[in-house]
Design a protein around this motif. Sequence first.
Motif, mmCIF file in Angstrom:
data_model
loop_
_atom_site.group_PDB
_atom_site.id
_atom_site.type_symbol
_atom_site.label_atom_id
_atom_site.label_comp_id
_atom_site.label_asym_id
_atom_site.label_seq_id
_atom_site.Cartn_x
_atom_site.Cartn_y
_atom_site.Cartn_z
ATOM 1 N N THR A 183 -14.214 6.739 29.044
ATOM 2 C CA THR A 183 -15.133 6.234 30.064
ATOM 3 C C THR A 183 -15.639 4.851 29.690
ATOM 4 O O THR A 183 -15.559 4.436 28.531
ATOM 5 C CB THR A 183 -16.325 7.206 30.236
ATOM 6 O OG1 THR A 183 -17.160 6.763 31.307
ATOM 7 C CG2 THR A 183 -17.150 7.299 28.965
ATOM 8 N N ASN A 184 -16.170 4.127 30.673
ATOM 9 C CA ASN A 184 -16.811 2.842 30.381
ATOM 10 C C ASN A 184 -18.251 2.809 30.898
ATOM 11 O O ASN A 184 -18.859 1.762 30.975
ATOM 12 C CB ASN A 184 -16.008 1.668 30.956
ATOM 13 C CG ASN A 184 -16.005 1.633 32.464
ATOM 14 O OD1 ASN A 184 -15.954 2.669 33.110
ATOM 15 N ND2 ASN A 184 -16.058 0.448 33.038
ATOM 16 N N HIS A 185 -18.785 3.982 31.261
ATOM 17 C CA HIS A 185 -20.217 4.091 31.547
ATOM 18 C C HIS A 185 -20.672 5.501 31.174
ATOM 19 O O HIS A 185 -19.847 6.359 30.835
ATOM 20 C CB HIS A 185 -20.532 3.723 33.005
ATOM 21 C CG HIS A 185 -20.022 4.680 34.031
ATOM 22 N ND1 HIS A 185 -20.469 5.979 34.146
ATOM 23 C CD2 HIS A 185 -19.102 4.530 35.010
ATOM 24 C CE1 HIS A 185 -19.865 6.584 35.156
ATOM 25 N NE2 HIS A 185 -19.014 5.737 35.687
ATOM 26 N N PRO A 186 -21.956 5.796 31.184
ATOM 27 C CA PRO A 186 -22.440 7.040 30.583
ATOM 28 C C PRO A 186 -22.055 8.335 31.280
ATOM 29 O O PRO A 186 -21.970 9.379 30.616
ATOM 30 C CB PRO A 186 -23.973 6.870 30.622
ATOM 31 C CG PRO A 186 -24.203 5.399 30.687
ATOM 32 C CD PRO A 186 -23.069 4.872 31.507
ATOM 33 N N TYR A 187 -21.800 8.334 32.597
ATOM 34 C CA TYR A 187 -21.898 9.572 33.355
ATOM 35 C C TYR A 187 -20.561 10.185 33.738
ATOM 36 O O TYR A 187 -19.571 9.485 33.975
ATOM 37 C CB TYR A 187 -22.709 9.328 34.627
ATOM 38 C CG TYR A 187 -24.107 8.852 34.330
ATOM 39 C CD1 TYR A 187 -25.098 9.734 33.906
ATOM 40 C CD2 TYR A 187 -24.431 7.496 34.423
ATOM 41 C CE1 TYR A 187 -26.374 9.296 33.609
ATOM 42 C CE2 TYR A 187 -25.711 7.043 34.122
ATOM 43 C CZ TYR A 187 -26.670 7.945 33.712
ATOM 44 O OH TYR A 187 -27.928 7.497 33.395
ATOM 45 N N LEU B 258 -22.691 12.079 29.315
ATOM 46 C CA LEU B 258 -21.883 12.448 28.162
ATOM 47 C C LEU B 258 -21.838 11.327 27.129
ATOM 48 O O LEU B 258 -21.875 11.574 25.922
ATOM 49 C CB LEU B 258 -20.465 12.801 28.613
ATOM 50 C CG LEU B 258 -19.481 13.196 27.513
ATOM 51 C CD1 LEU B 258 -19.922 14.478 26.826
ATOM 52 C CD2 LEU B 258 -18.075 13.351 28.084
ATOM 53 N N ALA B 259 -21.737 10.076 27.598
ATOM 54 C CA ALA B 259 -21.662 8.915 26.707
ATOM 55 C C ALA B 259 -22.849 8.000 27.008
ATOM 56 O O ALA B 259 -22.703 6.942 27.628
ATOM 57 C CB ALA B 259 -20.348 8.176 26.914
ATOM 58 N N MET C 291 -14.471 0.505 25.628
ATOM 59 C CA MET C 291 -14.557 1.809 26.294
ATOM 60 C C MET C 291 -15.082 2.818 25.285
ATOM 61 O O MET C 291 -15.107 2.572 24.079
ATOM 62 C CB MET C 291 -13.184 2.227 26.810
ATOM 63 C CG MET C 291 -12.223 2.622 25.703
ATOM 64 S SD MET C 291 -10.519 2.781 26.241
ATOM 65 C CE MET C 291 -10.001 1.056 26.242
ATOM 66 N N THR C 292 -15.517 3.974 25.786
ATOM 67 C CA THR C 292 -15.996 5.048 24.928
ATOM 68 C C THR C 292 -15.117 6.270 25.131
ATOM 69 O O THR C 292 -14.832 6.654 26.270
ATOM 70 C CB THR C 292 -17.459 5.404 25.252
ATOM 71 O OG1 THR C 292 -18.280 4.252 25.049
ATOM 72 C CG2 THR C 292 -17.951 6.521 24.343
ATOM 73 N N ILE C 293 -14.672 6.858 24.039
ATOM 74 C CA ILE C 293 -13.872 8.079 24.082
ATOM 75 C C ILE C 293 -14.683 9.195 23.436
ATOM 76 O O ILE C 293 -15.136 9.067 22.299
ATOM 77 C CB ILE C 293 -12.532 7.899 23.359
ATOM 78 C CG1 ILE C 293 -11.726 6.772 24.028
ATOM 79 C CG2 ILE C 293 -11.732 9.209 23.367
ATOM 80 C CD1 ILE C 293 -10.481 6.395 23.288
#
Length: 321
Positions: free
Chosen positions: A225-229, A236-237, A247-249
Motif C-alpha cells: 500500500t501507499n497510504h494507511p487504509y 493497517l499501515a 510504499m509500505t508492505i
Amino acid sequence: MTDLHLHLLINEKAGSGTGKKAAEHVKHYLNTHHISYDTHISEYHGHAVTLAKQLLNSVLAPWSSKLNDTNTHFPLLVVLGGDGTLHEVINAFGEHTDIPIGYIPCGSGNDFARGVNLERQPVEALEHLLQLNEPDFYNTLCYKDNNTGDVNYCSNNIGIGVDANIVATANHSTAKKQLNKLKIGSLSYLTAATSVIFKQKGFPLTLITDDETTAFNNTFLCTTTNHPYFGGGVALAPFADPKKEDMTIMIVERIAFPKLARLIGQLLRRKHLASKYLHQYNTTEARLISNTPQYGQVDGEEMGYRTFDISFTTKKRLFWL
C-alpha cells in the motif's frame, strides 16, 4: 481559483446507489452556481476505462501552471464513484500522469479518500475541489505481473491472502445481492469475514527488496500500500504516506485464533505494529512471489485465485484534490 470545465464521470451504482444521489447533489450545486460541466455515466464494470480513454483522446489536457494566466476553461475529469471506479480511471490514464484527476468519493469503502484526507461528503468535496488553483502530486502503485508482463496501477493497495479471500467470497455470495438492494452491501464483507478468517490457511511467500530477500512460510495476509487504509477505514499501515515515494508492505503470519483475535483488537486500536506476528517494510521497489494459488485483490477488485509474481514501484500522478 482556476476556471474549470468539469467532466463528471459518474458511477451511479457505487456505494449501493450512493453514487447516483451524490451526482444529483453535485449537479444541483453546479447548476446553482453556474459552473460548466458535462456528464458521462459508467454503466457497467470496465466502462469507466472506455469513457476515460475517450476523454483522454478528445478533450483532456496536461496541466501547466501557465493556464492560470489564461481565460480558458481547463477541462478536468472528476470521478464520482468508489475506489473501484477510481482504479479504472487511473489505469485508463496509464502513463499520462500529468493530466490531473479530480475525485468525489461515493463508494462503500472510500479508502483512497481517507488516505489523502479528502472530504467524504460529496458537496463538501466539490467545494474543496473548486477552491483549488492547481493540482498536486500523489504517489500511486505501479505493479507488473511477471507471469504475463502486464503493467497496471492502483490507488490503494494490492492484497494476497485473507483480505482478497474475503472480497472474493463476498462478491460471489447471494447475500451481497440482497444487501445491495437494501443499500447495505458493505455488510456482505463482514459476513464473509466471519467465515473466511477461520478457513484461510497460511501460505509461503517470498519478499525481495533492494536490501534483502525474506521467505515467509506461514503468511496469512500480505498487503502492499501507499497510504494507511484498507477494508473501509482500517489503518493497517498507519504511517504510510501517499506524498512519499516509498510504499509500505505489511505481512501478517497465520496464528492460532486467540492470538489472531488479540491482534485484530490491537489493529482496531492502532496498537498492532508492536506484534511479533506482523512485519512491516518500507521500500521504493519490491517483488512478491507466491508459488501456491491464493486469492488476490487490487483496490477491492478480484485478481483471481492463482499464483503471484508481482514487481512494485511507485508512480507520481497529478490529482485535483
